[in-house]
Every structure is written in structure tokens, then in C-alpha cells.
Design a protein around this motif. Structure first.
Motif, mmCIF file in Angstrom:
data_model
loop_
_atom_site.group_PDB
_atom_site.id
_atom_site.type_symbol
_atom_site.label_atom_id
_atom_site.label_comp_id
_atom_site.label_asym_id
_atom_site.label_seq_id
_atom_site.Cartn_x
_atom_site.Cartn_y
_atom_site.Cartn_z
ATOM 1 N N MET A 106 41.401 64.894 58.077
ATOM 2 C CA MET A 106 40.348 65.069 57.082
ATOM 3 C C MET A 106 38.982 65.078 57.753
ATOM 4 N N THR A 107 38.782 64.217 58.745
ATOM 5 C CA THR A 107 37.519 64.207 59.489
ATOM 6 C C THR A 107 37.302 65.546 60.184
ATOM 7 N N ARG A 108 38.377 66.107 60.735
ATOM 8 C CA ARG A 108 38.292 67.404 61.403
ATOM 9 C C ARG A 108 37.951 68.511 60.410
ATOM 10 N N LEU A 109 38.549 68.451 59.222
ATOM 11 C CA LEU A 109 38.273 69.461 58.195
ATOM 12 C C LEU A 109 36.827 69.382 57.708
ATOM 13 N N GLU A 110 36.318 68.183 57.574
ATOM 14 C CA GLU A 110 34.946 68.003 57.092
ATOM 15 C C GLU A 110 33.917 68.433 58.127
ATOM 16 N N ALA A 111 34.279 68.401 59.409
ATOM 17 C CA ALA A 111 33.324 68.747 60.467
ATOM 18 C C ALA A 111 33.327 70.238 60.787
ATOM 19 N N TYR A 112 34.359 70.943 60.343
ATOM 20 C CA TYR A 112 34.498 72.365 60.664
ATOM 21 C C TYR A 112 33.473 73.198 59.899
ATOM 22 N N LEU A 113 33.045 74.342 60.465
ATOM 23 C CA LEU A 113 31.987 75.160 59.860
ATOM 24 C C LEU A 113 32.471 76.067 58.729
ATOM 25 N N TRP A 114 33.750 76.363 58.660
ATOM 26 C CA TRP A 114 34.349 77.181 57.607
ATOM 27 C C TRP A 114 33.651 78.529 57.416
ATOM 28 N N PRO A 115 33.679 79.382 58.446
ATOM 29 C CA PRO A 115 33.077 80.710 58.276
ATOM 30 C C PRO A 115 33.789 81.552 57.238
ATOM 31 N N GLY A 116 35.093 81.262 57.009
ATOM 32 C CA GLY A 116 35.843 82.004 55.997
ATOM 33 C C GLY A 116 35.842 81.359 54.627
ATOM 34 N N ASN A 117 35.079 80.268 54.476
ATOM 35 C CA ASN A 117 34.889 79.584 53.208
ATOM 36 C C ASN A 117 36.229 79.095 52.612
ATOM 37 N N ILE A 118 36.326 79.094 51.283
ATOM 38 C CA ILE A 118 37.482 78.520 50.596
ATOM 39 C C ILE A 118 38.787 79.208 50.991
ATOM 40 N N ARG A 119 38.743 80.517 51.172
ATOM 41 C CA ARG A 119 39.959 81.239 51.530
ATOM 42 C C ARG A 119 40.512 80.754 52.869
ATOM 43 N N GLU A 120 39.615 80.520 53.817
ATOM 44 C CA GLU A 120 40.066 80.042 55.118
ATOM 45 C C GLU A 120 40.666 78.646 55.007
ATOM 46 N N LEU A 121 40.051 77.784 54.198
ATOM 47 C CA LEU A 121 40.582 76.436 54.000
ATOM 48 C C LEU A 121 41.990 76.504 53.414
#
Length: 206
Positions: A106-121
Motif C-alpha cells: 500500500m505504501t508503494r501504491l501511494e508513492a507511485y506517480l500513476w501516469p495511467g491514472n485509475i485504469r493503470e491502478l
């Protein structure tokens, strides 16, 4: 089917071009239709669609009731709740028993930049659930690669370039082997590069 309710159109810019005038006419009330609330999402903005003037016209009509949704990277406090929602739904769809995500993941997910937004998640969580053998989901660092996405591939680093295009080292979303992706551009202008197509082939590291 949506009469009396809400019709949600995800990525409205990906609809066939011939649908744009029809949808715009319905939104303007120029065609008889049922009582339906239409919500359309898009990552495009007016003036960015280039030759697709029909899309620009549709986006202008939709923007009269615009709802701005911040990018995932700008609302990291929402990530745990969104992760919980997707994990529950995807685990049920895939027939897996997954109760949650490990604190480290969860810490890793929160720190990621998510360039693909919700779809990438959603894609990251789906891949992790498909391969997990535990009830607590672990998100491997390999699933979070901040390179540029091209279809099912994520560009890692450039390998070479020429007059026709560029070749990149890439990773497939599901396949373990590395690949080389060639991006072929049909038009090159100063300060502007347009990619028209891409081809990928398996690559073995030396």
C-alpha cells in the motif's frame, strides 16, 4: 436501456468518429430520446484533437457541464479506498480469496506517480490478483514501472532511432520476456513528433 437513469461513457474520445455528431445531437436535444443523464469521461481537451474537429465540437458540448476530476496522483489519500474497492471486485471476478493489500504494498501504491491514472491502478491490481497465491496481496515493484505505455507494452529505455522511427526496450503487461518495440512515425516536424504505428518483437537480453 438507461431510460430514467444515467448513461456513463468511459473514454468518449475513443468512440468511432461517426458517433460524435449523433451523440452531440442527442445532448443538444435535437433528436428524440429517453430521459437519460449522460456522463462522459475523457482525457482529451478542446483544441487537442487535431484533425478530429467533430470530437472538438462534441467536447465543447460536453464541457458546458464539466466536472473536473483530479488525477490519482493529486488525491493520494483516496488510493486505499480505491484499492480496497478494486481488490474486492476483481478477486470475486477472478475467483480468488484476497482480503487486502500488505502495508508495504500500500505504501508503494501511494508513492507511485500513476501516469495511467485509475485504469493503470486497476490493471496493476488485476495482474497481482491473477498471480497471487496468498490472501494478502503483494504488489511487486516490477508492476510499477513509470515508463510510457504503448498498448500492452511499457517503454523502458531507447535502443536506437533513425529516419523512420525509434526502437525501445519494453515490457509487456503480462509476458515475462523483454521485448523491443519499434515506433514508426509518419510525420516529423520541428518540435513535433507523431507516432502512427508500432511493432513489437521478443528480445533476449545479452
Amino acid at each position: 436501456l438507461a431510460a430514467g437513469g444515467t448513461l456513463f461513457l468511459d473514454a468518449v474520445h475513443e468512440l468511432p468518429v461517426e458517433c460524435y455528431p449523433l451523440l452531440e445531437a442527442i445532448l443538444r436535444g435535437e433528436r428524440a430520446t429517453a430521459d437519460v443523464r449522460v456522463i462522459a469521461s475523457t482525457t482529451q481537451s478542446v483544441g487537442r484533437s487535431g484533425q478530429h474537429s467533430r470530437l472538438d465540437s462534441l467536447l465543447r458540448t460536453l464541457s458546458r457541464g464539466r466536472i473536473a476530476v483530479p488525477a490519482l496522483a493529486d488525491r493520494r489519500e483516496d488510493i486505499p479506498a480505491i484499492v480496497g474497492h478494486f481488490v474486492h471486485r476483481l478477486a470475486r471476478q477472478l475467483g480468488k480469496t484476497v482480503t487486502g493489500v500488505s502495508p508495504e504494498s500500500m505504501t508503494r501504491l501511494e508513492a507511485y506517480l500513476w501516469p495511467g491514472n485509475i485504469r493503470e491502478l486497476r490493471t496493476v491490481l488485476e495482474r497481482a490478483i491473477m498471480t497471487t497465491r496468498s490472501s494478502v496481496l503483494e504488489i511487486d515493484e516490477d508492476l510499477l514501472d513509470e515508463g510510457q505505455a504503448v498498448g500492452s507494452y511499457r517503454l523502458v529505455s531507447p535502443l536506437g532511432s533513425g529516419g523512420m522511427g525509434e526502437v525501445w526496450l519494453a515490457k509487456h503487461r503480462l509476458l515475462a520476456r523483454p521485448a523491443a518495440v519499434k515506433l514508426i512515425r509518419h510525420d516529423v516536424k520541428r518540435g513535433c513528433r507523431t507516432i502512427s504505428s508500432c511493432a513489437a518483437f521478443s528480445a533476449r537480453p545479452r
